[in-house]
Write an enzyme that holds these catalytic residues in place. Sequence first.
Site, mmCIF file in Angstrom:
data_model
loop_
_atom_site.group_PDB
_atom_site.id
_atom_site.type_symbol
_atom_site.label_atom_id
_atom_site.label_comp_id
_atom_site.label_asym_id
_atom_site.label_seq_id
_atom_site.Cartn_x
_atom_site.Cartn_y
_atom_site.Cartn_z
ATOM 1 N N GLY A 193 0.836 -1.201 0.000
ATOM 2 C CA GLY A 193 0.000 0.000 0.000
ATOM 3 C C GLY A 193 0.864 1.240 0.000
ATOM 4 O O GLY A 193 2.047 1.182 -0.332
ATOM 5 N N ASN A 194 0.281 2.372 0.325
ATOM 6 C CA ASN A 194 1.066 3.610 0.416
ATOM 7 C C ASN A 194 0.398 4.550 1.408
ATOM 8 O O ASN A 194 -0.667 4.252 1.928
ATOM 9 C CB ASN A 194 1.231 4.249 -0.973
ATOM 10 C CG ASN A 194 -0.101 4.617 -1.580
ATOM 11 O OD1 ASN A 194 -0.761 5.554 -1.121
ATOM 12 N ND2 ASN A 194 -0.526 3.872 -2.588
#
Length: 218
Positions: free
Chosen positions: A25-26
């Site tokens: 993810g980020n």
Amino acid sequence: MLKSKKILVTAGPTYEYLDDIRFIGNRSSGKQGAEIAKCLQKLEADVTLVIGPVNLELAGLNKVIRVESAVQMNDAVIETGPFDIAICAAAVSDWRPKVKAKTKIKKSSTGKPQFLELVENPDILKNICIAENRPDLVIGFAAETNDLLTNARSKLKNKGCDWIVANDVSKKNIGFGSDYNEVTIHYKNNPNKKEKLSLKRKSEISEEIVDRIVNQIN
Ligand code: C5P
């Protein structure tokens, strides 16, 4: 001014699961996209916000579709389209694990890390731009840590969108997670023009972007 215009906003990160508990993810918070959606809705546009996993209060928005992965985001965009205007502010993961393990991945007996095979995710922005029923105005975002100008111009070309809103996510006080942002807008049809919106709240940046959208559309 934007009454009855069908507008898509994508926002937030995507989570690409390796197993039930781990993902790629980020740090995108979804704030900038959500603020743009609120601003557009105030102008009576018919706004659909497709947003990845975020901790945001979105009660004021009429149409919110919460998704986790890029594939889900792409599917939601296809199902709810076509749109008159699309604003892709999501920080979509470029890749996802080829397979999601059925049970939690364990350490191997050798102690060596497992090989993780990735496959490419759909490019939602690009797909919108090449679709037969392409929106009249398509805006992409570019979150970069270096070479902002070069990356923005090449993104305009490669993705096929009309504007790119570029921001420098290497700066701690702005961008991902922050309530503040500083962006530069680049235009496909006017390579010499770039407009800087200097440091201000994401809600104010949104108002300035939406003003430009109204001018362009009317
Ligand atoms: O990740 P990248 O820098 O290529 O993102 C630029 C733009 O493309 C952003 O507007 C983002 O929302 C969009 N994008 C997308 N689908 C992807 C990758 C990026 O819509 N798979």
